[in-house]
Design a protein around this motif. Sequence first.
Motif, PDB file in Angstrom:
ATOM      1  N   LYS A 128       7.552 -14.149  -0.350  1.00  0.00           N
ATOM      2  CA  LYS A 128       7.392 -15.166  -1.398  1.00  0.00           C
ATOM      3  C   LYS A 128       6.521 -16.324  -0.919  1.00  0.00           C
ATOM      4  O   LYS A 128       5.663 -16.815  -1.650  1.00  0.00           O
ATOM      5  CB  LYS A 128       8.767 -15.683  -1.830  1.00  0.00           C
ATOM      6  N   ASN A 149       3.991 -19.385 -13.667  1.00  0.00           N
ATOM      7  CA  ASN A 149       4.172 -18.031 -13.168  1.00  0.00           C
ATOM      8  C   ASN A 149       5.458 -17.950 -12.346  1.00  0.00           C
ATOM      9  O   ASN A 149       5.760 -18.840 -11.554  1.00  0.00           O
ATOM     10  CB  ASN A 149       2.978 -17.640 -12.297  1.00  0.00           C
ATOM     11  N   HIS A 150       6.233 -16.912 -12.562  1.00  0.00           N
ATOM     12  CA  HIS A 150       7.447 -16.737 -11.774  1.00  0.00           C
ATOM     13  C   HIS A 150       7.488 -15.322 -11.220  1.00  0.00           C
ATOM     14  O   HIS A 150       6.960 -14.387 -11.810  1.00  0.00           O
ATOM     15  CB  HIS A 150       8.691 -17.014 -12.622  1.00  0.00           C
ATOM     16  N   ILE A 151       8.121 -15.204 -10.075  1.00  0.00           N
ATOM     17  CA  ILE A 151       8.227 -13.908  -9.419  1.00  0.00           C
ATOM     18  C   ILE A 151       9.399 -13.152 -10.034  1.00  0.00           C
ATOM     19  O   ILE A 151      10.554 -13.578  -9.942  1.00  0.00           O
ATOM     20  CB  ILE A 151       8.428 -14.086  -7.902  1.00  0.00           C
ATOM     21  N   ASP A 152       9.094 -12.042 -10.685  1.00  0.00           N
ATOM     22  CA  ASP A 152      10.136 -11.248 -11.327  1.00  0.00           C
ATOM     23  C   ASP A 152      10.972 -10.487 -10.295  1.00  0.00           C
ATOM     24  O   ASP A 152      12.194 -10.422 -10.404  1.00  0.00           O
ATOM     25  CB  ASP A 152       9.507 -10.233 -12.302  1.00  0.00           C
ATOM     26  N   THR A 307       4.886 -10.273 -10.714  1.00  0.00           N
ATOM     27  CA  THR A 307       4.961 -11.561 -11.396  1.00  0.00           C
ATOM     28  C   THR A 307       4.455 -11.405 -12.826  1.00  0.00           C
ATOM     29  O   THR A 307       3.737 -10.460 -13.148  1.00  0.00           O
ATOM     30  CB  THR A 307       4.114 -12.630 -10.675  1.00  0.00           C
TER      31      THR A 307
END
Length: 361
Positions: A128, A149-152, A307
């Motif tokens: 990350k 943006n987010h990390i799925d 993402t």
Amino acid sequence: MSGLQEYKCPCCGGAIAFDSTLQKMKCPFCDTEFEMETLANYDSELKNTQPDDMTWENTAGEKWQQDEADGLRTYVCESCGGEIVGDENTAATSCPFCDNPVVMTGQFSGALKPDYVIPFKLDKKAAKEALLKHYGNKKLLPRAFKDENHIDEVKGIYVPFWLFDADADANIRYKATRVRKHSDDNYDYTETSYYIVRRGGSISFEHVPVDGSDKIADELMESIEPFDFSDAVDFNTAYLAGYLADKYDVDSEQSVERANQRIKQSTTDAFAATVKGYTTVEPDATSIQLKNGSAKYALFPLWLLNTTWNGQKYTFAMNGQTGKLVGDLPLDKGAYKKWLFGLTGLIGAAVFAASFLIWLL
């Protein structure tokens, strides 16, 4: 009645003939002259040139021993068809390649057991952090992408690789030129000398990797290389705990062509680097013979990060050993136009300055 021997000019490829005045062979197209002995040796070498020969002995992997894979389970993605291997404690998960749910199908069976594994050195937190650092170095990345943006999902997965060893015997011939320019009071002269350059020798290759999964593009996996094989250990199922492993769907026989390409390219690059001091160098004939070829099976560590932004999915891959990360990013079109306009302005200013200096002179 036997046919007449026709000689081709090594410089331009035109038909050459004997010049009785010069007592030499001469090309009527580029006016290059050749001693008879030199041309005969060249022709003899052409006839003796061997075609590339690349054959392999497959020694990759062993069969699983009885009860050895009892702790492994297989998962099948109903979307892309990928077959993934996990341990018996792996909970319901999603496919690391297409992000769709996968279904546990039962006890692992079949396929070859890996010879080696390079254990993960970097954890999920490091993956990350590497992605956020990757964002920070991109000036044309939309600002909102970093914020919204987010990390799925972040998944650690062992990717199957075939490792090829071989000794390469190479003989490569180049056409080369040296160009010399000079002038007198009346004319400018360009003198071009032509050369035949030969290189020959042997190179040994160890652990040339070829991705054994058709769900991951070869170019993507090669872009996060190299992996340091000095960290490799004999395979043990304990290394799979907490991770997934992609079950190979491209066997060693199917990977041979890619291995040949990589070895041949590396060989020609290494030999070409030794040809120096010429104005131009062009390969004329290449013969690469491989011997003592063998293949082994290994698992290499990879982090896949999925993402989402503006309804679009972005996937990044990170080398789980070295931390090298690659992936596609969106482009801020407004920032790109400003950058392009600024670059065009700099080029225009440089051209104007050069033109003004020429006018002054």
